[in-house]
Design an enzyme around this catalytic site. Structure first.
Site, PDB file in Angstrom:
ATOM      1  N   ARG A  51      -6.980 -35.006  60.671  1.00  0.00           N
ATOM      2  CA  ARG A  51      -7.457 -36.159  61.439  1.00  0.00           C
ATOM      3  C   ARG A  51      -7.592 -37.429  60.613  1.00  0.00           C
ATOM      4  NH1 ARG A  51      -8.906 -31.865  63.969  1.00  0.00           N
ATOM      5  NH2 ARG A  51      -9.290 -31.191  61.863  1.00  0.00           N
ATOM      6  N   THR A  52      -8.254 -37.318  59.473  1.00  0.00           N
ATOM      7  CA  THR A  52      -8.574 -38.553  58.749  1.00  0.00           C
ATOM      8  C   THR A  52      -7.282 -39.250  58.311  1.00  0.00           C
ATOM      9  OG1 THR A  52     -10.633 -37.545  58.050  1.00  0.00           O
ATOM     10  CG2 THR A  52      -9.977 -39.535  56.887  1.00  0.00           C
ATOM     11  N   LYS A  80       0.089 -34.709  36.575  1.00  0.00           N
ATOM     12  CA  LYS A  80       0.491 -34.892  35.169  1.00  0.00           C
ATOM     13  C   LYS A  80      -0.683 -35.340  34.311  1.00  0.00           C
ATOM     14  CE  LYS A  80       4.996 -36.775  36.555  1.00  0.00           C
ATOM     15  NZ  LYS A  80       5.772 -38.037  36.507  1.00  0.00           N
ATOM     16  N   ARG A 101      -8.967 -39.823  49.720  1.00  0.00           N
ATOM     17  CA  ARG A 101      -9.807 -38.616  49.796  1.00  0.00           C
ATOM     18  C   ARG A 101      -9.644 -37.850  48.495  1.00  0.00           C
ATOM     19  NH1 ARG A 101     -10.109 -34.453  54.742  1.00  0.00           N
ATOM     20  NH2 ARG A 101     -11.443 -36.168  55.440  1.00  0.00           N
ATOM     21  N   HIS A 129     -18.670 -39.395  53.695  1.00  0.00           N
ATOM     22  CA  HIS A 129     -17.450 -39.541  54.508  1.00  0.00           C
ATOM     23  C   HIS A 129     -17.701 -40.675  55.513  1.00  0.00           C
ATOM     24  CE1 HIS A 129     -13.844 -38.781  56.585  1.00  0.00           C
ATOM     25  NE2 HIS A 129     -13.919 -37.470  56.779  1.00  0.00           N
TER      26      HIS A 129
HETATM   27  C1  NCD Z   1     -14.564 -33.310  57.795  1.00  0.00           C
HETATM   28  C2  NCD Z   1     -14.414 -33.536  56.304  1.00  0.00           C
HETATM   29  O1  NCD Z   1     -13.288 -33.669  55.811  1.00  0.00           O
HETATM   30  O2  NCD Z   1     -15.444 -33.623  55.670  1.00  0.00           O
HETATM   31  N1  NCD Z   1     -13.348 -33.414  58.473  1.00  0.00           N
HETATM   32  C3  NCD Z   1     -12.966 -34.644  58.928  1.00  0.00           C
HETATM   33  O3  NCD Z   1     -12.621 -35.522  58.171  1.00  0.00           O
HETATM   34  N2  NCD Z   1     -13.051 -34.876  60.240  1.00  0.00           N
HETATM   35  C4  NCD Z   1     -15.302 -32.071  58.131  1.00  0.00           C
HETATM   36  C5  NCD Z   1     -14.818 -30.776  57.561  1.00  0.00           C
HETATM   37  O4  NCD Z   1     -13.830 -30.702  56.818  1.00  0.00           O
HETATM   38  O5  NCD Z   1     -15.464 -29.778  57.879  1.00  0.00           O
END
Ligand code: NCD
Length: 306
Positions: A51-52, A80, A101, A129
């Site tokens: 999703r993100t 590397k 991320r 997040h």
């Molecule tokens: C979440 C995350 O990555 O922290 N997912 C997301 O981005 N919607 C929740 C999860 O991974 O459980």
């Protein structure tokens, strides 16, 4: 250079502005379809994501911009031995904005200190997040029409769940908030979040192991997945993974206007039968996330011009 590392980097009124922009995008998408023409978003994902990452990409495309990036750390020069800081400096030569991320807490902060373009934290380890929180806030706005006077239950992995930490921070700025922390003893909310966020802002909270007991009082139930990748051993994960399973039976004791939220991905913690309940909001959160990421990209690119 303005970045978004922590949800508290945005003031309450800036969050209101982002929500207003997102609502305008929902009403008038064509008005925004060329706003980022000629701009590039770099998605640097050192951890798995559906999703993100894809919502950031969809957001940039819907703004008329382009996307570059990688979705696996071993396909980048990190494999590397390149530092996050050098990667950030490099990407600043190619793109206009970064969404990152990373499994290490603080990595997007380090990147933001070296980059010459805005950096958005798209999840750093078990820490924060903030853009999921923006999705959550638009969902609460659309479902409840308010951010105050709400009893919110957080259920599941409150220790490693970064979405929980960021949303608690965001909600701590509104009045009349009650928090119910529902988790096994091993996965309780970290002490630093209780002390620095809940206690500091005089937010009343209770801790319980029982979802059933908490259910009747809740306006929002925020379910979470047990974060397997952050466990030190598989045995503990297997023991704790099915601590909570929300099903239609458990919802019988809930308010009729409860909002059931979940950042997704879901594993077992919400039975699929709950998806048909009008109180289930988790797929709405997915869509709201794209609109809020559009609003955020617009804001940060606008501020970068100054
Ligand atoms: C979440 C995350 O990555 O922290 N997912 C997301 O981005 N919607 C929740 C999860 O991974 O459980």
């Amino acid at each position: 250079m303005r970045s978004l590392i922590d949800i508290l980097d945005l003031s309450v009124s800036e969050i209101e502005e982002l929500i207003a922009t997102a609502c305008d995008i929902i009403e008038n998408p064509q008005k925004y379809s060329e706003k980022c023409k000629g701009k590039k978003l770099a998605t640097l994902f050192f951890e798995p994501s559906t999703r993100t990452r894809l919502s950031f990409e969809a957001a940039m495309y819907e703004l008329g911009g382009n996307v570059i990036g990688f979705s696996e750390s071993n396909s980048s020069s990190a494999a590397k031995g390149e530092s996050v800081s050098d990667t950030a400096k490099t990407i600043s030569c190619y793109a206009d904005i970064i969404a990152m991320r990373h499994p290490k807490e603080g990595a997007p902060f380090v990147a933001a200190n070296s980059a010459t373009i805005p950096v958005i934290n798209a999840g750093d380890g078990g820490h924060n997040h903030p853009t999921q929180t923006l999705a959550d806030l638009l969902t609460i706005h659309r479902e409840k029409g308010r951010f105050d006077n709400l009893t919110i239950g957080f259920c599941g992995d409150l220790k490693f769940g970064r979405t929980v930490h960021s949303l608690i921070n965001a909600m701590s700025r509104y009045s009349g908030i009650n928090v119910v922390l529902i988790s096994p003893d091993e996965l309780k909310l970290p002490g630093y979040v209780k002390k620095d966020v809940l206690d500091k802002n005089n937010i009343p909270y209770t801790e319980t192991r029982s979802l059933e007991e908490a259910m009747p009082s809740l306006d929002i139930l925020y379910m979470t997945r047990v974060q397997r990748e952050r466990f030190f051993n598989e045995e503990d994960y297997l023991r704790l993974k099915d601590s909570y399973i929300l099903d239609t039976e458990k919802l019988k004791n809930a308010k009729s206007d409860l909002s059931v939220m979940h950042p997704l991905p879901r594993v077992n913690e919400i039975s699929v039968a709950v998806d048909n309940d009008p109180r289930a909001c988790y797929f709405k959160q997915v869509l709201n996330g794209k609109y809020m990421r559009m609003a955020l990209i617009l804001k940060l690119l606008e501020e970068a011009k100054k």
